[in-house]
Design a protein around this motif. Structure first.
Motif, PDB file in Angstrom:
ATOM      1  N   TRP A   1      -2.462  -4.589  12.616  1.00  0.00           N
ATOM      2  CA  TRP A   1      -3.683  -4.986  11.930  1.00  0.00           C
ATOM      3  C   TRP A   1      -4.500  -5.926  12.813  1.00  0.00           C
ATOM      4  O   TRP A   1      -3.964  -6.516  13.750  1.00  0.00           O
TER       5      TRP A   1
ATOM      6  N   ARG B   1      -8.229   8.490   7.158  1.00  0.00           N
ATOM      7  CA  ARG B   1      -7.408   8.013   6.038  1.00  0.00           C
ATOM      8  C   ARG B   1      -6.285   7.109   6.505  1.00  0.00           C
ATOM      9  O   ARG B   1      -5.687   6.409   5.710  1.00  0.00           O
TER      10      ARG B   1
ATOM     11  N   ALA C   1      -1.489   8.514   2.760  1.00  0.00           N
ATOM     12  CA  ALA C   1      -2.235   8.229   3.985  1.00  0.00           C
ATOM     13  C   ALA C   1      -1.844   9.166   5.117  1.00  0.00           C
ATOM     14  O   ALA C   1      -2.572   9.322   6.077  1.00  0.00           O
TER      15      ALA C   1
ATOM     16  N   THR D   1       1.780   4.454   1.383  1.00  0.00           N
ATOM     17  CA  THR D   1       1.493   5.142   2.635  1.00  0.00           C
ATOM     18  C   THR D   1       1.713   6.642   2.544  1.00  0.00           C
ATOM     19  O   THR D   1       1.324   7.366   3.446  1.00  0.00           O
TER      20      THR D   1
ATOM     21  N   TYR E   1      -6.426   4.475   8.399  1.00  0.00           N
ATOM     22  CA  TYR E   1      -6.812   3.072   8.515  1.00  0.00           C
ATOM     23  C   TYR E   1      -7.554   2.607   7.271  1.00  0.00           C
ATOM     24  O   TYR E   1      -8.309   3.361   6.676  1.00  0.00           O
ATOM     25  N   ALA E   2      -7.325   1.364   6.894  1.00  0.00           N
ATOM     26  CA  ALA E   2      -7.972   0.812   5.710  1.00  0.00           C
ATOM     27  C   ALA E   2      -8.555  -0.555   6.036  1.00  0.00           C
ATOM     28  O   ALA E   2      -8.134  -1.210   6.988  1.00  0.00           O
ATOM     29  N   GLU E   3      -9.510  -0.968   5.230  1.00  0.00           N
ATOM     30  CA  GLU E   3     -10.188  -2.245   5.420  1.00  0.00           C
ATOM     31  C   GLU E   3     -10.038  -3.091   4.168  1.00  0.00           C
ATOM     32  O   GLU E   3     -10.158  -2.591   3.060  1.00  0.00           O
TER      33      GLU E   3
ATOM     34  N   ARG F   1      -2.261   2.231   7.860  1.00  0.00           N
ATOM     35  CA  ARG F   1      -1.467   2.498   6.652  1.00  0.00           C
ATOM     36  C   ARG F   1      -0.068   3.012   6.971  1.00  0.00           C
ATOM     37  O   ARG F   1       0.817   2.949   6.132  1.00  0.00           O
TER      38      ARG F   1
ATOM     39  N   ASP G   1       0.833  -1.191   0.000  1.00  0.00           N
ATOM     40  CA  ASP G   1       0.000   0.000   0.000  1.00  0.00           C
ATOM     41  C   ASP G   1       0.878   1.254   0.000  1.00  0.00           C
ATOM     42  O   ASP G   1       1.905   1.304   0.659  1.00  0.00           O
TER      43      ASP G   1
ATOM     44  N   HIS H   1       2.284  -1.111   8.948  1.00  0.00           N
ATOM     45  CA  HIS H   1       1.674  -2.303   8.368  1.00  0.00           C
ATOM     46  C   HIS H   1       1.756  -3.538   9.258  1.00  0.00           C
ATOM     47  O   HIS H   1       1.176  -4.563   8.942  1.00  0.00           O
TER      48      HIS H   1
END
Length: 55
Positions: A42, A19, A12, A9, A21-23, A36, A7, A39
């Motif tokens: 999680w 922004r 982010a 970053t 945090y991602a799912e 983000r 990803d 890593h």
């Protein structure tokens, strides 16, 4: 789960905390929520809530 995250970053790191945090949906009702900027941070869950619903 791979320890080599791909990803981007750079975008982010903003003033908007949402922004950070991602799912990821990884299957039938299985989710991974990750940071983000870090890593290795999680969690995996069988349910997900929108961040806006928590406020």
């Amino acid at each position: 789960m791979s320890t080599n995250a791909t990803d981007d970053t750079n975008d982010a790191r903003s003033e908007e905390p949402a922004r950070r945090y991602a799912e990821l949906n990884i299957g039938d009702e299985e989710f991974v929520i990750y940071d983000r900027e870090n890593h290795q941070a999680w969690i995996q869950s069988s349910m997900s809530l929108d961040v806006a619903d928590l406020r």
